[in-house]
Design an enzyme around this catalytic site. Sequence first.
Site, mmCIF file in Angstrom:
data_model
loop_
_atom_site.group_PDB
_atom_site.id
_atom_site.type_symbol
_atom_site.label_atom_id
_atom_site.label_comp_id
_atom_site.label_asym_id
_atom_site.label_seq_id
_atom_site.Cartn_x
_atom_site.Cartn_y
_atom_site.Cartn_z
ATOM 1 N N ASP A 160 -49.385 76.935 64.509
ATOM 2 C CA ASP A 160 -50.830 76.888 64.392
ATOM 3 C C ASP A 160 -51.244 78.068 63.504
ATOM 4 O O ASP A 160 -50.475 79.000 63.295
ATOM 5 C CB ASP A 160 -51.443 76.996 65.800
ATOM 6 C CG ASP A 160 -52.943 77.148 65.779
ATOM 7 O OD1 ASP A 160 -53.607 76.307 65.139
ATOM 8 O OD2 ASP A 160 -53.450 78.097 66.385
ATOM 9 N N ASP A 181 -55.112 79.586 63.089
ATOM 10 C CA ASP A 181 -56.146 80.432 63.696
ATOM 11 C C ASP A 181 -55.745 80.849 65.105
ATOM 12 O O ASP A 181 -55.478 80.000 65.958
ATOM 13 C CB ASP A 181 -57.473 79.680 63.763
ATOM 14 C CG ASP A 181 -57.990 79.267 62.405
ATOM 15 O OD1 ASP A 181 -59.003 79.809 61.977
ATOM 16 O OD2 ASP A 181 -57.369 78.386 61.780
ATOM 17 N N ASP A 234 -51.648 79.033 70.242
ATOM 18 C CA ASP A 234 -52.297 79.986 71.145
ATOM 19 C C ASP A 234 -53.273 79.357 72.121
ATOM 20 O O ASP A 234 -53.874 80.069 72.924
ATOM 21 C CB ASP A 234 -53.071 81.023 70.314
ATOM 22 C CG ASP A 234 -54.286 80.402 69.632
ATOM 23 O OD1 ASP A 234 -55.424 80.803 69.950
ATOM 24 O OD2 ASP A 234 -54.111 79.506 68.795
#
Length: 215
Positions: A9, A11, A166
């Site tokens: 990922d 961001d 995250d």
Amino acid sequence: MKYRAVLFDLDGTLLDTLEDLRDAVNHVLVENNFAPRTTEEIRSFVGDGAVKLMSRALAGRVDAQREEKLVQDFRAWYRQHNCVRTDLYPGVGEVLAHLRELGVKVAIVTNKPHTSACALGERFFPGIPVFGAGLPGMATKPDPGLVWYALEQLEVSREEAVYVGDSDVDVATARNAGLALVAVSWGFRDREVLERQGVERIADCAAQLTEMLEA
């Protein structure tokens, strides 16, 4: 190394983009006579792409047609201001370099609009392929299509790959795509959120992430 490919990922995992996202959202809100959102509010809104980010920030205060226009305004402004405060999380550049030295294929799969994602990729991760939202025929995560497309381009099977993210969206993405998962605790969701999702491997720093990927 157990895996032939690691998909990341963007961001909240590789880049701390929160303040630039906040500023882009608030630019649109203030320009349209709405109160700005706090950093923590924006943190809770991100993860599902630009449409849902702006929808959550607007909280039903405009009709669908105007909301669509404001999403486009957000995208246009963010494209021009997506790297004012954005920077790498500590150690992640070394993690990527280490994986590539081992011959592991690395790619970025993100809900960030593809154009902005590629611009940031070229700045911070030259040579690493980026797969962002808006590619033809691709839905946003947690739909697994973008992950599967990335694996096809890398010529790696699902069993040979791991996803690193995250957020709860990333957890669902890995599960929907049939990939192993390693989560990181330094991003846009607290460790407790990840633990409630049943994530077993959560890295608290870049060195620990490397250890988990090599285990």
